[in-house]
Design a protein around this motif. Structure first.
Motif, PDB file in Angstrom:
ATOM      1  N   PHE A  47       0.845  -1.182   0.000  1.00 16.37           N
ATOM      2  CA  PHE A  47       0.000   0.000   0.000  1.00 16.37           C
ATOM      3  C   PHE A  47       0.884   1.237   0.000  1.00 16.37           C
ATOM      4  O   PHE A  47       2.066   1.177   0.324  1.00 16.37           O
ATOM      5  N   ALA A  48       0.324   2.368  -0.352  1.00 14.14           N
ATOM      6  CA  ALA A  48       1.041   3.643  -0.352  1.00 14.14           C
ATOM      7  C   ALA A  48       0.058   4.740   0.029  1.00 14.14           C
ATOM      8  O   ALA A  48      -1.120   4.676  -0.333  1.00 14.14           O
ATOM      9  N   ILE A  49       0.539   5.724   0.790  1.00  9.37           N
ATOM     10  CA  ILE A  49      -0.317   6.831   1.206  1.00  9.37           C
ATOM     11  C   ILE A  49       0.349   8.149   0.844  1.00  9.37           C
ATOM     12  O   ILE A  49       1.482   8.186   0.381  1.00  9.37           O
ATOM     13  N   GLY A  50      -0.370   9.225   1.074  1.00 11.94           N
ATOM     14  CA  GLY A  50       0.144  10.554   0.777  1.00 11.94           C
ATOM     15  C   GLY A  50      -0.347  11.034  -0.577  1.00 11.94           C
ATOM     16  O   GLY A  50      -1.069  10.327  -1.289  1.00 11.94           O
ATOM     17  N   THR A  51       0.069  12.236  -0.946  1.00  9.16           N
ATOM     18  CA  THR A  51      -0.422  12.810  -2.201  1.00  9.16           C
ATOM     19  C   THR A  51       0.023  12.002  -3.413  1.00  9.16           C
ATOM     20  O   THR A  51      -0.671  11.945  -4.410  1.00  9.16           O
ATOM     21  N   GLY A  52       1.173  11.355  -3.322  1.00  9.63           N
ATOM     22  CA  GLY A  52       1.652  10.525  -4.427  1.00  9.63           C
ATOM     23  C   GLY A  52       1.333   9.055  -4.254  1.00  9.63           C
ATOM     24  O   GLY A  52       1.806   8.217  -5.025  1.00  9.63           O
ATOM     25  N   GLY A  53       0.516   8.732  -3.266  1.00  6.04           N
ATOM     26  CA  GLY A  53       0.221   7.338  -2.953  1.00  6.04           C
ATOM     27  C   GLY A  53      -0.398   6.559  -4.092  1.00  6.04           C
ATOM     28  O   GLY A  53      -0.024   5.412  -4.342  1.00  6.04           O
ATOM     29  N   HIS A  54      -1.325   7.166  -4.791  1.00  4.69           N
ATOM     30  CA  HIS A  54      -1.985   6.456  -5.900  1.00  4.69           C
ATOM     31  C   HIS A  54      -0.988   6.162  -7.023  1.00  4.69           C
ATOM     32  O   HIS A  54      -0.990   5.065  -7.587  1.00  4.69           O
ATOM     33  N   SER A  55      -0.128   7.120  -7.330  1.00  6.09           N
ATOM     34  CA  SER A  55       0.873   6.901  -8.373  1.00  6.09           C
ATOM     35  C   SER A  55       1.868   5.831  -7.956  1.00  6.09           C
ATOM     36  O   SER A  55       2.230   4.959  -8.754  1.00  6.09           O
ATOM     37  N   ALA A  56       2.309   5.889  -6.711  1.00  2.55           N
ATOM     38  CA  ALA A  56       3.254   4.892  -6.215  1.00  2.55           C
ATOM     39  C   ALA A  56       2.628   3.505  -6.213  1.00  2.55           C
ATOM     40  O   ALA A  56       3.264   2.521  -6.604  1.00  2.55           O
ATOM     41  N   LEU A  57       1.379   3.425  -5.791  1.00  6.44           N
ATOM     42  CA  LEU A  57       0.692   2.136  -5.758  1.00  6.44           C
ATOM     43  C   LEU A  57       0.519   1.567  -7.164  1.00  6.44           C
ATOM     44  O   LEU A  57       0.684   0.361  -7.383  1.00  6.44           O
ATOM     45  N   ARG A  69      11.591   2.772  -6.436  1.00  8.89           N
ATOM     46  CA  ARG A  69      11.239   3.211  -7.789  1.00  8.89           C
ATOM     47  C   ARG A  69       9.803   3.720  -7.843  1.00  8.89           C
ATOM     48  O   ARG A  69       9.515   4.691  -8.533  1.00  8.89           O
ATOM     49  N   ALA A  70       8.909   3.088  -7.105  1.00  5.65           N
ATOM     50  CA  ALA A  70       7.507   3.526  -7.080  1.00  5.65           C
ATOM     51  C   ALA A  70       7.393   4.958  -6.552  1.00  5.65           C
ATOM     52  O   ALA A  70       6.636   5.765  -7.087  1.00  5.65           O
ATOM     53  N   VAL A  71       8.164   5.279  -5.519  1.00 12.84           N
ATOM     54  CA  VAL A  71       8.132   6.646  -4.982  1.00 12.84           C
ATOM     55  C   VAL A  71       8.781   7.616  -5.973  1.00 12.84           C
ATOM     56  O   VAL A  71       8.317   8.743  -6.149  1.00 12.84           O
ATOM     57  N   GLU A  72       9.834   7.188  -6.642  1.00 13.02           N
ATOM     58  CA  GLU A  72      10.440   8.037  -7.681  1.00 13.02           C
ATOM     59  C   GLU A  72       9.430   8.349  -8.779  1.00 13.02           C
ATOM     60  O   GLU A  72       9.355   9.484  -9.263  1.00 13.02           O
ATOM     61  N   VAL A  73       8.648   7.361  -9.186  1.00  8.41           N
ATOM     62  CA  VAL A  73       7.596   7.566 -10.194  1.00  8.41           C
ATOM     63  C   VAL A  73       6.562   8.554  -9.670  1.00  8.41           C
ATOM     64  O   VAL A  73       6.148   9.483 -10.368  1.00  8.41           O
ATOM     65  N   ALA A  74       6.160   8.387  -8.422  1.00 10.32           N
ATOM     66  CA  ALA A  74       5.186   9.306  -7.823  1.00 10.32           C
ATOM     67  C   ALA A  74       5.739  10.732  -7.820  1.00 10.32           C
ATOM     68  O   ALA A  74       4.995  11.692  -8.061  1.00 10.32           O
ATOM     69  N   CYS A  75       7.027  10.887  -7.575  1.00 10.78           N
ATOM     70  CA  CYS A  75       7.641  12.220  -7.583  1.00 10.78           C
ATOM     71  C   CYS A  75       7.596  12.870  -8.964  1.00 10.78           C
ATOM     72  O   CYS A  75       7.518  14.096  -9.080  1.00 10.78           O
ATOM     73  N   LEU A  76       7.634  12.046 -10.010  1.00 10.15           N
ATOM     74  CA  LEU A  76       7.545  12.573 -11.375  1.00 10.15           C
ATOM     75  C   LEU A  76       6.129  13.038 -11.708  1.00 10.15           C
ATOM     76  O   LEU A  76       5.939  13.947 -12.512  1.00 10.15           O
ATOM     77  N   ILE A  77       5.131  12.410 -11.091  1.00 10.40           N
ATOM     78  CA  ILE A  77       3.733  12.671 -11.421  1.00 10.40           C
ATOM     79  C   ILE A  77       3.083  13.673 -10.489  1.00 10.40           C
ATOM     80  O   ILE A  77       2.345  14.558 -10.920  1.00 10.40           O
ATOM     81  N   ASP A  78       3.348  13.560  -9.202  1.00 11.64           N
ATOM     82  CA  ASP A  78       2.674  14.368  -8.186  1.00 11.64           C
ATOM     83  C   ASP A  78       3.514  15.585  -7.823  1.00 11.64           C
ATOM     84  O   ASP A  78       4.664  15.453  -7.411  1.00 11.64           O
ATOM     85  N   THR A  79       2.942  16.765  -7.964  1.00 11.05           N
ATOM     86  CA  THR A  79       3.687  18.000  -7.704  1.00 11.05           C
ATOM     87  C   THR A  79       3.974  18.218  -6.219  1.00 11.05           C
ATOM     88  O   THR A  79       4.814  19.044  -5.876  1.00 11.05           O
ATOM     89  N   ASN A  80       3.294  17.497  -5.343  1.00 14.32           N
ATOM     90  CA  ASN A  80       3.549  17.624  -3.905  1.00 14.32           C
ATOM     91  C   ASN A  80       4.545  16.593  -3.390  1.00 14.32           C
ATOM     92  O   ASN A  80       4.825  16.552  -2.193  1.00 14.32           O
ATOM     93  N   SER A  81       5.057  15.755  -4.261  1.00 14.20           N
ATOM     94  CA  SER A  81       6.060  14.753  -3.899  1.00 14.20           C
ATOM     95  C   SER A  81       7.371  15.126  -4.564  1.00 14.20           C
ATOM     96  O   SER A  81       7.382  15.572  -5.706  1.00 14.20           O
ATOM     97  N   ALA A  82       8.469  14.948  -3.828  1.00 12.07           N
ATOM     98  CA  ALA A  82       9.767  15.334  -4.383  1.00 12.07           C
ATOM     99  C   ALA A  82      10.873  14.457  -3.791  1.00 12.07           C
ATOM    100  O   ALA A  82      10.774  14.000  -2.659  1.00 12.07           O
ATOM    101  N   PRO A  83      11.917  14.240  -4.596  1.00 10.01           N
ATOM    102  CA  PRO A  83      13.058  13.507  -4.069  1.00 10.01           C
ATOM    103  C   PRO A  83      13.783  14.363  -3.022  1.00 10.01           C
ATOM    104  O   PRO A  83      13.525  15.555  -2.948  1.00 10.01           O
ATOM    105  N   PRO A  84      14.656  13.802  -2.252  1.00  8.16           N
ATOM    106  CA  PRO A  84      15.188  12.452  -2.345  1.00  8.16           C
ATOM    107  C   PRO A  84      14.263  11.431  -1.694  1.00  8.16           C
ATOM    108  O   PRO A  84      13.507  11.744  -0.791  1.00  8.16           O
ATOM    109  N   VAL A  85      14.352  10.207  -2.184  1.00 13.69           N
ATOM    110  CA  VAL A  85      13.576   9.105  -1.631  1.00 13.69           C
ATOM    111  C   VAL A  85      14.409   8.465  -0.530  1.00 13.69           C
ATOM    112  O   VAL A  85      15.585   8.170  -0.721  1.00 13.69           O
ATOM    113  N   GLN A  86      13.801   8.283   0.621  1.00 12.87           N
ATOM    114  CA  GLN A  86      14.487   7.631   1.746  1.00 12.87           C
ATOM    115  C   GLN A  86      13.756   6.340   2.078  1.00 12.87           C
ATOM    116  O   GLN A  86      12.541   6.333   2.193  1.00 12.87           O
TER     117      GLN A  86
END
Length: 107
Positions: A47-57, A69-86
């Motif tokens: 599962f994934a939550i947050g503004t980029g949760g749907h994209s990550a999921l 990688r799923a969070v990196e993809v969410a960062c590309l799509i969701d303007t409220n998500s940004a790297p770095p991924v931890q």
């Protein structure tokens, strides 16, 4: 801060424009808590939550991505998500009480 302390769930109201989501991992499994504070079991543990949760999921389920990688993809799509991924391995995370005890000791 209430979770893991043994204290009663606080009476918190979430505003009409606000939402609340938390993923909680216990020995019984993974649970999603929402605005009504009721635990919803996540049967397959993905599962994934947050503004980029749907994209990550979508990346996790549709493209067999790693969580990173799923969070990196969410960062590309969701303007409220940004790297770095931890990322942290569950084995490397201290339980709540151990973290609090270490903070009190100044570790």
């Amino acid at each position: 801060d209430w979770y893991g302390t043994g204290r009663v769930i606080p009476k918190v109201r979430v505003g009409k424009k606000e939402t609340f989501e938390a993923l909680v991992l216990t020995p019984a499994g993974l649970f999603l808590y929402g605005d009504d504070w009721s635990p919803i079991p996540i049967a397959d543990g993905v599962f994934a939550i947050g503004t980029g949760g749907h994209s990550a999921l979508a990346a996790l389920r549709g493209f067999n991505s790693t969580p990173e990688r799923a969070v990196e993809v969410a960062c590309l799509i969701d303007t409220n998500s940004a790297p770095p991924v931890q990322c942290k391995l569950i084995a490397d995370v201290k339980p709540y009480r151990a973290r609090k005890a270490a903070q009190r000791k100044g570790e």
